[in-house]
Motif scaffolding. Structure first.
Motif, PDB file in Angstrom:
ATOM      1  N   LYS A 189       0.846  -1.299   0.221  1.00  0.00           N
ATOM      2  CA  LYS A 189      -0.011  -0.315  -0.155  1.00  0.00           C
ATOM      3  C   LYS A 189       0.938   1.286  -0.004  1.00  0.00           C
ATOM      4  O   LYS A 189       0.828   2.280  -0.840  1.00  0.00           O
ATOM      5  N   GLU A 190       1.845   1.113   0.932  1.00  0.00           N
ATOM      6  CA  GLU A 190       2.873   2.398   1.179  1.00  0.00           C
ATOM      7  C   GLU A 190       3.335   2.849  -0.341  1.00  0.00           C
ATOM      8  O   GLU A 190       3.474   3.838  -0.489  1.00  0.00           O
ATOM      9  N   LEU A 193       1.082   4.116  -3.131  1.00  0.00           N
ATOM     10  CA  LEU A 193       0.986   5.604  -2.801  1.00  0.00           C
ATOM     11  C   LEU A 193       2.024   6.396  -2.945  1.00  0.00           C
ATOM     12  O   LEU A 193       1.728   7.441  -3.617  1.00  0.00           O
ATOM     13  N   ASP A 196       2.490   6.324  -7.012  1.00  0.00           N
ATOM     14  CA  ASP A 196       1.206   6.383  -7.706  1.00  0.00           C
ATOM     15  C   ASP A 196       0.896   5.148  -8.727  1.00  0.00           C
ATOM     16  O   ASP A 196       0.960   5.428  -9.683  1.00  0.00           O
ATOM     17  N   LEU A 224      -6.394   3.319  -0.058  1.00  0.00           N
ATOM     18  CA  LEU A 224      -5.929   2.976  -1.310  1.00  0.00           C
ATOM     19  C   LEU A 224      -6.953   2.496  -2.532  1.00  0.00           C
ATOM     20  O   LEU A 224      -6.833   2.222  -3.386  1.00  0.00           O
ATOM     21  N   HIS A 227      -6.741   3.002  -6.167  1.00  0.00           N
ATOM     22  CA  HIS A 227      -5.472   2.432  -6.770  1.00  0.00           C
ATOM     23  C   HIS A 227      -5.833   0.814  -7.056  1.00  0.00           C
ATOM     24  O   HIS A 227      -5.156   0.095  -7.639  1.00  0.00           O
TER      25      HIS A 227
END
Length: 400
Positions: A189-190, A193, A196, A224, A227
């Motif tokens: 997730k990190e 992000l 992108d 998230l 995404h």
């Protein structure tokens, strides 16, 4: 004579199916083959699905909406919301199998020449889908020594360029059976992000998690939403591989509308498949509890049996119904073909998938095979006996 396209030449053959001609010949010779090469469960399809097909009474076999029948998508949303996905029917695009969902996502999210990072070994058809979509797979190696856990995020960072658009995972994993943890998904997730990126999550084996382990989806991770793209299918969950009904799920409205254009171009998913799939949502929990118990027993039989064979190593998977095993052999492709062409034990042999086809890195998986524990335990035991005897006499054995 007209020439074949470069894309056609580059399209990889399926490692799961390419040995079928040798299996057919072996059967003509009277050999019994234990098919551990393909994820075709022998578990019975829920009675409700089959009854729904028998009850079909329409007078015209018509198109359905390109996004799928509204009643099915509504019912499917309820299923996912019991799993805390917090979606609506308008977030679900019904597809012809999970395969079409993956292709739609690749074509909607990536331009030709752009890149997607996938931990390997991975589902072999990802290579084929990427080839047909003119995108580039950037593999990142996971290792059998730690059960094929998620590679370190630092290794992902090394692969990210201006062409990188997505990361894809299969959870639980095909071909390894690895079940990703919440911590691993938080790390992804990190990363997504930060750069992108889209995060594709193939969840075809969501219901098959063992030993009380928790299944975590990227849909469970706050922040998230724009995404995440989920791929799913009824094929494995309901032992209905021939139904060819899957779906793409995303809360990203722009992405959904783009994928819908591809769906409109292919007109619609099958009507009868959706009728059966809608009925399947009512399958009682007892069905899945019994299936999970059966697969756990099969997994234990196969993994313990493999590790009891001299020179063989097989990690214990947390989900799906596959294992990747390391064998004392020189070449998995040659060995799997030899098993069909030149070996039998009491006129029986085993069909496996060479793991080389689940890697993009040249030379990787050369001494590994994927086995699917989709047969009853007695058949698995007979297959293990065949494999033990075969490894004892195989000319390319690497450990004495």
């Amino acid at each position: 004579m007209p020439k074949i396209s470069k894309k056609g030449i580059d399209m990889p053959a399926s490692p799961i199916r390419k040995l079928t001609p040798f299996a057919d010949e072996a059967k003509k010779e009277g050999k019994k083959i234990y098919h551990l090469n393909i994820g075709q469960p022998d578990i019975e399809t829920p009675a409700g699905m089959l009854q729904a097909l028998k009850n079909i009474n329409f007078k015209v076999w018509a198109y359905t909406p390109s996004e799928g029948i509204a009643s099915y998508r509504t019912k499917l949303a309820q299923y996912y919301n019991k799993l805390h996905y917090n979606i609506t029917a308008n977030d679900i695009l019904v597809t012809n199998g999970g395969s079409e969902a993956i292709i739609f996502a690749m074509q909607a999210c990536l331009n030709p020449g752009e890149e997607i990072i996938i931990p390997e070994p991975f589902y072999a058809n990802y290579n084929g889908f990427a080839c047909s979509s003119d995108i580039v797979v950037k593999p990142i190696m996971s290792y059998i020594e730690n059960g094929f856990g998620l590679p370190p995020i630092a290794e992902f960072e090394k692969l990210i360029t201006e062409k990188t658009k997505a990361i894809a995972i299969c959870n639980p994993n095909n071909p390894t059976g690895y079940l990703y943890s919440r911590e691993e998904l938080e790390h992804l997730k990190e990363l997504c992000l930060k750069h992108d990126l889209y995060l594709f999550s193939d969840e075809a084996y969501r219901e098959f998690c063992y030993d009380g382990r928790e299944f975590i989806s990227p849909m469970h991770l706050e922040g998230l939403e724009e995404h995440v793209v989920i791929f799913d299918t009824v094929s494995k969950r309901y032992s209905a591989c021939g139904a060819r009904i899957g779906c793409l799920i995303t809360k990203n409205t722009a992405l959904y509308q783009t994928a819908l254009k591809f769906a409109q171009a292919r007109l619609s998913p099958s009507l009868e498949g959706q009728i059966a799939a809608e009925a399947a949502v009512d399958t009682p929990d007892s069905y899945f509890q019994a299936v999970s118990k059966e697969y756990t027993a099969r997994r234990d039989t196969l993994v313990q049996g493999l590790n009891a064979i001299p020179g063989v190593f097989c990690p214990n998977p947390g989900g799906a119904f596959y294992v990747v095993a390391q064998l004392p052999i020189d070449d998995a492709d040659k060995f799997c073909q030899w098993m069909l062409e030149s070996f039998s034990h009491h006129n029986e042999t085993v069909m496996m998938a060479p793991a080389t086809g689940f890697y993009s890195t040249d030379g990787a998986g050369k001494n590994e095979v994927r086995l699917a524990y989709v047969l009853k335990q007695e058949d698995l035991k007979r297959a293990l006996e065949c494999l033990r005897e075969a490894l004892a006499v195989y000319p390319g054995r690497t450990i004495s």
